[in-house]
Structures are given as structure tokens and as C-alpha cells.
Design a protein around this motif. Structure first.
Motif, PDB file in Angstrom:
ATOM      1  N   UNK A 430     -37.934  -5.392 -16.055  1.00 24.67           N
ATOM      2  CA  UNK A 430     -36.776  -4.842 -15.345  1.00 24.67           C
ATOM      3  C   UNK A 430     -35.692  -4.579 -16.378  1.00 24.67           C
ATOM      4  N   UNK A 431     -35.177  -3.342 -16.381  1.00 25.50           N
ATOM      5  CA  UNK A 431     -34.147  -2.945 -17.337  1.00 25.50           C
ATOM      6  C   UNK A 431     -32.910  -2.493 -16.574  1.00 25.50           C
ATOM      7  N   UNK A 432     -31.749  -3.085 -16.956  1.00 23.12           N
ATOM      8  CA  UNK A 432     -30.476  -2.769 -16.289  1.00 23.12           C
ATOM      9  C   UNK A 432     -29.399  -2.621 -17.351  1.00 23.12           C
ATOM     10  N   UNK A 433     -28.523  -1.648 -17.181  1.00 23.10           N
ATOM     11  CA  UNK A 433     -27.378  -1.480 -18.090  1.00 23.10           C
ATOM     12  C   UNK A 433     -26.435  -2.659 -17.909  1.00 23.10           C
ATOM     13  N   UNK A 434     -25.928  -3.198 -19.026  1.00 23.93           N
ATOM     14  CA  UNK A 434     -25.082  -4.393 -18.952  1.00 23.93           C
ATOM     15  C   UNK A 434     -23.818  -4.153 -18.140  1.00 23.93           C
TER      16      UNK A 434
END
Length: 469
Positions: A430-434
Motif C-alpha cells: 500500500x502506497x500513500x503520499x505522506x
């Protein structure tokens, strides 16, 4: 009644040894009804593992794999709370029924009683004869006739025990697997064959030797009735007021006016004792060995009819009914059990409606921290487990973030299939912008889709650096 009171169980003699019981073959109105009920339940018992509803076995109790089917509804380890509630409802229902109607379950519906009285005992009557013939055969020397009858009976008991063991195994491992093992041959599945022979030996021991002792000694339900029964419970009861009258019992004599002489209707014929499968005298009152099989009622009614006296000397009645002619009432105890049953059934129905066909668990991979990628992207690695509780394959399964903007990447494929009643597991990122994160441990809401249809939601924690709080 006090003179006939006993302080030992009917299957033990004065020396403390086993007293073998030779019950007379029952007959009569209640016995006919019991046969119909028993044969119906036997058909149900033998057919249930082989009946399928939506591809699910109607009844299955696979303890080893912790998979249970109840009336076609599959229960997985994740549904264990539902299974427990179902069992509690069953126990309370039996307790409720016992308070109202005594140990009627034992005499009419218990598998032990049904197999013993309607299968093995009938085989015994067919081979050895009725009570008198069985007693003579037991005392007879081991001649050719006795050896032939004993070997025939033991063989019939073994075959029946083996058949019951196979059905029992179908409940444990599933009928499909059992049929596959039979087709493959017993030598290819030696562990199963050994288990089957052990079950056969247990059933043979119970029905050929231990018999009524199961109800008297081993069964916990028999102990429960001591605390559940009260004076209002309807049980198989002897009407001592009518049977004893003023001067007690007396043998029957033709043209004698028993009432004028102060004698009761009981003629002390002992037929109610001879027909009892647990060897008790019902005239001594309610006893823990009594399984409410009604054999004594039928036998006593037959005797009363022969001597032209009213039936019902032994009948279904409560102590209050015999002593005070009181009718059956819905007591506060029954109301309490009813309230608990209604609440538990309501909770179970609600949980069944809320139960999903797919169970999803997504957990962060143990020991792994987050990864900081270009463009302020934070990445976490997870493992997922999906359990398909239905009998149909769930295809084109994928994941989507519902609570945050980001993406989910499966390690090996974009979508996959979860086979019917199987587990699918794997790894995903899972990749999310900080900038979209609120802290170092955000709670994510993840949707599980089959094609474009949302079929389940689950949650997971997302780990991020504290500096981005």
C-alpha cells in the motif's frame, strides 16, 4: 411405597456385580408412535451427511479442521462464536423441555436410546427371542444352538456398529471425502481405517455390553434432570393414590370387589418392571434411570384393559397432578427459559444476517518498517487472507483504498480468484503520499471487490515517520 424404596441402581445386584437386564419386548400405542419417530430420526441421521444445500453438507462437525455445517450453513473458525451460541441455544432448549416434560428427549429422540431399543434390541429379539427366552438362553450351556445364536447376534451387532461408524465418520470428515476413501480402497488410507475400526469397537462395546449403563452412569443429561425437574414437570409417573388406595396393592382375583376391600388398582403383576429397559420399578417414583420411554405405560394399560379397570395408572403426569389434580401451568421457570431462548435466538439471527460470505484479514508484515519512496510516497507491506465461506468461486477479486488516496499493488497479480470454501492468501503493498496521512499509525479502510462489486471491507494500520504527523 416406602417398603419398596431402593437405594441402589437397578443394574447392580446386592454383591455389587452387574445385573444383566432382560426387558420384555414392548408393545402398545406409545411404542408404535416411538417407532415412527425413531425411524424418522434414523433416516435423518443416516441421510444428513449426504444431503447438500448449495453445495454444503447439511450437517458436518469437522473438529480437526474446525469446519462445521449446520443445516447447510457453513461455519468457519472465524464464526466460532456463532457455533457456540447455537450450541447454547440447543442446551437451553433441552433444559426448557426437561423442566416442562421431564426426560422425554432420552426416550424419544436420543440416538443412544433409538439405536439401543429400535435397532440392537430388535435384532436381539429376532435372534434370541423375548425376555423369557433370553433368560433361558443366558443360563443354557454352550451347546450348538447357543453358539449359533451368539455368533449370529455378535456378527449382526458388528455389522451395524461398522455402519454407524461410517456414518459417524461422514459427519466428521465429510461424506465426499468418505466416499473417496471407500473408492480408493481401505489400504490406501490406513489412518482412516484404524479410526473407523476404533469407532466400530466403541459402538459395539456400548450397544453389546454397556447398554443402559450409558443412560444411568455416563450421560451428563441424566444428572441434569435432578436439578431441572420439579413437582410441576410432566414425567412418566405412577398414580400411587389410585394404585395403592388405603390397603396397598393386591394380586388380581376374579369377581373380587377391590374398592370395597380398600385395595388399589395395581395388581402387583410386575409387568411394568419386566418391560423397563433400565430395570427400575416406576412405582417407587421418579428415578434418575427413567428415560421416559413409555414402555411401562403401554404395558400397564394392556393389563388394565384385560382386568377391566381404567387405563392411566401409569401415565404422563406431574406430581402436582397426581396429588392435587393440578393442571399443567407455564411456571416462572419456564417463562425465564423462554425469555433467554428468545433473546439468544434473536442475537443468533441478527449475527447470521450480518455475517459476510467473505472473511478478509489484512495485516502488516511482522518485522517490516515503512519504505520512503520518491515524491514523498510512504509504502507498507501487508499479508492478506481471504476465506470464501460460500459454495461458489469468487472471481476477479481486487483491493481498493476507501479512506485515503493511494494505491494497492498485489505482488504477483492485479486480481485473483478465491475458490469455494477455500483460503486465498498473499502479499500486497500500500502506497500513500505522506501529505494524505494524519499521523504515524493511520487507520486504513480497505474494500474487497469482485469485479466492480464491493463484497467486504476491512481495516489495517499504516506506519509512517513521526516527522510527517
Amino acid at each position: 411405597m416406602e417398603e419398596n424404596f431402593r437405594d441402589t441402581i437397578g443394574t447392580i445386584d446386592e454383591e455389587g456385580k452387574r445385573a444383566w437386564i432382560f426387558p420384555k419386548k414392548p408393545s402398545g400405542r406409545y411404542y408404535k408412535y416411538r417407532k415412527w419417530v425413531s425411524y424418522g430420526l434414523l433416516i435423518f441421521l443416516f441421510a444428513s451427511p449426504f444431503i447438500k444445500i448449495n453445495g454444503n453438507q447439511f450437517l458436518m462437525f469437522n473438529v480437526l479442521e474446525r469446519r462445521f455445517n449446520i443445516f447447510g450453513f457453513p461455519f468457519w473458525p472465524q464464526d466460532f462464536h456463532l457455533f457456540v451460541i447455537s450450541m447454547i441455544i440447543g442446551v437451553i432448549f433441552i433444559a426448557f423441555f426437561t423442566v416442562a416434560f421431564g426426560r422425554i428427549f432420552c426416550g424419544w429422540m436420543c440416538p443412544q436410546t433409538i439405536f439401543m431399543e429400535m435397532v440392537f434390541r430388535r435384532i436381539e429379539y429376532w435372534i434370541d427371542g423375548d425376555r423369557g427366552a433370553q433368560m433361558r438362553l443366558a443360563k443354557q450351556s454352550w451347546n450348538a444352538d447357543k453358539i449359533r445364536k451368539r455368533l449370529l447376534k455378535w456378527f449382526a451387532f458388528f455389522v451395524m456398529s461398522f455402519l454407524i461408524a461410517n456414518v459417524f465418520l461422514a459427519y466428521l470428515i465429510g461424506s465426499d471425502k468418505l466416499m473417496q476413501y471407500i473408492t480408493d480402497g481401505p489400504l490406501t488410507h490406513m489412518n482412516t481405517l484404524v479410526s473407523l475400526l476404533v469407532f466400530t469397537a466403541v459402538f459395539y462395546f456400548v450397544f453389546a455390553w454397556f447398554r443402559e449403563q450409558v443412560c444411568i452412569i455416563a450421560c451428563p443429561y441424566g444428572r441434569m434432570q435432578g436439578v431441572l425437574l420439579d413437582n410441576k414437570s410432566i414425567v412418566v409417573a405412577y398414580d400411587h393414590k389410585r394404585g395403592e388406595a388405603e390397603n396397598g396393592r393386591k394380586k388380581f382375583r376374579k369377581n373380587e370387589d377391590r374398592k370395597a376391600l380398600g385395595y388399589g388398582d395395581c395388581i402387583d403383576c410386575f409387568q411394568c418392571v419386566n418391560v423397563c429397559p433400565t430395570g427400575i420399578d416406576i412405582r417407587n417414583g421418579t428415578q434418575l434411570e427413567c428415560v421416559n420411554c413409555t414402555a411401562c405405560i403401554d404395558e400397564c394399560d394392556t393389563i388394565m384393559e384385560k382386568i377391566d379397570l381404567p387405563k392411566g395408572l401409569i401415565r404422563y403426569a406431574s406430581e402436582d397432578n397426581i396429588e392435587k389434580k393440578a393442571k399443567f401451568t407455564f411456571s416462572p421457570r419456564l417463562k425465564g427459559y423462554s425469555a433467554v431462548l428468545v433473546i439468544l435466538i434473536g442475537v443468533l439471527i441478527g449475527m447470521l444476517f450480518l455475517r459476510n460470505d467473505l472473511e478478509a484479514n489484512i495485516l502488516r508484515l511482522p518485522g517490516q518498517l515503512y519504505e520512503h519512496k520518491e515524491g514523498n510516497i510512504i509504502s507498507n507491506v501487508y499479508t492478506y487472507k481471504l476465506i470464501n465461506k460460500t459454495s461458489k468461486d469468487i472471481s476477479d477479486v481486487s483491493f481498493k483504498l476507501l479512506s485515503h488516496k493511494g494505491k494497492i499493488d498485489l505482488v504477483s497479480h492485479r486480481s485473483f480468484e478465491v475458490p469455494a470454501q477455500q483460503l486465498a492468501e498473499g502479499t500486497l503493498f500500500i502506497e500513500i503520499n505522506n501529505a494524505a496521512l494524519n499521523g504515524d499509525k493511520d487507520k486504513l479502510k480497505i474494500g474487497v471487490y469482485s469485479g466492480d462489486q464491493l463484497i467486504e471491507t476491512t481495516t489495517a494500520r499504516f506506519l509512517a515517520p513521526r516527522s510527517y504527523n
